[in-house]
Design a protein around this motif. Sequence first.
Motif, PDB file in Angstrom:
ATOM      1  N   GLY A  26       0.791  -1.224   0.000  1.00  0.00           N
ATOM      2  CA  GLY A  26       0.000   0.000   0.000  1.00  0.00           C
ATOM      3  C   GLY A  26       0.825   1.276   0.000  1.00  0.00           C
ATOM      4  O   GLY A  26       0.286   2.371  -0.223  1.00  0.00           O
ATOM      5  N   SER A  27       2.131   1.164   0.260  1.00  0.00           N
ATOM      6  CA  SER A  27       2.923   2.391   0.403  1.00  0.00           C
ATOM      7  C   SER A  27       4.371   2.150  -0.018  1.00  0.00           C
ATOM      8  O   SER A  27       4.806   0.999  -0.162  1.00  0.00           O
ATOM      9  N   ARG A  50      -3.581  -1.418   6.531  1.00  0.00           N
ATOM     10  CA  ARG A  50      -4.505  -0.304   6.281  1.00  0.00           C
ATOM     11  C   ARG A  50      -5.213  -0.502   4.946  1.00  0.00           C
ATOM     12  O   ARG A  50      -4.563  -0.518   3.895  1.00  0.00           O
ATOM     13  N   PRO A  51      -6.551  -0.662   4.970  1.00  0.00           N
ATOM     14  CA  PRO A  51      -7.252  -0.918   3.704  1.00  0.00           C
ATOM     15  C   PRO A  51      -7.185   0.253   2.723  1.00  0.00           C
ATOM     16  O   PRO A  51      -7.103   0.035   1.509  1.00  0.00           O
ATOM     17  N   GLY A  52      -7.199   1.501   3.244  1.00  0.00           N
ATOM     18  CA  GLY A  52      -7.281   2.663   2.360  1.00  0.00           C
ATOM     19  C   GLY A  52      -6.167   2.704   1.310  1.00  0.00           C
ATOM     20  O   GLY A  52      -6.448   2.748   0.100  1.00  0.00           O
ATOM     21  N   PRO A  53      -4.900   2.686   1.732  1.00  0.00           N
ATOM     22  CA  PRO A  53      -3.816   2.727   0.742  1.00  0.00           C
ATOM     23  C   PRO A  53      -3.837   1.547  -0.227  1.00  0.00           C
ATOM     24  O   PRO A  53      -3.505   1.700  -1.413  1.00  0.00           O
ATOM     25  N   GLU A  55      -6.518  -0.089  -1.287  1.00  0.00           N
ATOM     26  CA  GLU A  55      -7.598   0.142  -2.266  1.00  0.00           C
ATOM     27  C   GLU A  55      -7.158   1.177  -3.289  1.00  0.00           C
ATOM     28  O   GLU A  55      -7.491   1.088  -4.471  1.00  0.00           O
ATOM     29  N   GLU A  56      -6.405   2.188  -2.835  1.00  0.00           N
ATOM     30  CA  GLU A  56      -5.920   3.222  -3.779  1.00  0.00           C
ATOM     31  C   GLU A  56      -4.978   2.619  -4.812  1.00  0.00           C
ATOM     32  O   GLU A  56      -5.059   2.936  -6.005  1.00  0.00           O
ATOM     33  N   THR A  72      -6.415  -6.949   3.095  1.00  0.00           N
ATOM     34  CA  THR A  72      -6.082  -6.336   4.374  1.00  0.00           C
ATOM     35  C   THR A  72      -5.704  -7.422   5.370  1.00  0.00           C
ATOM     36  O   THR A  72      -6.499  -8.325   5.642  1.00  0.00           O
TER      37      THR A  72
END
Length: 253
Positions: A26-27, A50-53, A55-56, A72
């Motif tokens: 994710g990052s 972290r699901p947000g990163p 998904e991005e 996740t």
Amino acid sequence: MSVASGEPEAAVRERDGRVVWVTGGGSGVGRAVALSAAAAGWSVAVSGRRPGPLEEVAAEVAGAGGDALALTLDVQDVDAVAAARRAVVERFGRLDALVLAAGLNTPRRRWDDQDVREVHDVIATNLSAPVTVVDAALPDLRRTGGVVVVVSSIAAWRPSPGAGVAYSASKTALGALVRTLNEQEAPHGVRACHLCPGDIATDFLDQRPQVPDAAARAVMLTPADVAGTVQFVLDAPAHVRVDELVVSPVVRG
Ligand SMILES: NC(=O)c1ccc[n+]([C@@H]2O[C@H](COP(=O)([O-])OP(=O)(O)OC[C@H]3O[C@@H](n4cnc5c(N)ncnc54)[C@H](OP(=O)(O)O)[C@@H]3O)[C@@H](O)[C@H]2O)c1
């Protein structure tokens, strides 16, 4: 899909069907690897807490016409890793590569200021978790003659006192992990690379006791620099193994 001159189209189709699972996807380095691999035609699974990163990244890959799966999980959780491996194979039908980029350090990293619980956390993330993911995925990697890129550190290649007790010990042990994997799994076509990068301008630096400023970060490697070396390893022909790679910024910040 583009066909490079002289390359049989069937070979390109085969390559384009390949699947990589990137932990820490994710990052930072993991994100850059996911985007680079997707651009090279790989389907990509990305995992992290972290699901947000995640998904991005998956949306960015899909937006560029690629195929990505966001998972996740805490990579220290053996059952969650096993479930993620099943999800990858259910979704894509195969698994050709792992890029193990999930990692951890802590500002309190010296014998005189460390918290032993944090030491265990760093070792569990940097060393035990790669063992867990490789162990879960090995049957799939044997089927495909797969590649494992272990994102270690230059602290595993030369003494780096600033890296700390737990980080240096856990990353150094990854060299042994890769060597045993290569010794024992070569008959199955499985190949592993111990990748040892120097300073990379990512959020990881925020875990240092003295956080580098923008000027220091400007001369470091970028996540894309490191993704380029990972892509080189991923795309090596099946009979080629890149055992170890050290990549550093020319200037030390
Ligand atoms: N930056 C440098 O100077 C440098 C130099 C040499 C090597 N490295 C190595 O490069 C790798 C990638 O780091 P980076 O620089 O790209 O920093 P980063 O952006 O902070 O990446 C670390 C990744 O690990 C994931 N992660 C951490 N603990 C996890 C856990 N328990 N379960 C699942 N995922 C976890 C994080 O995702 P969540 O927080 O969402 O879980 C994050 O995506 C690390 O292994 C690091 O040791 C970094």
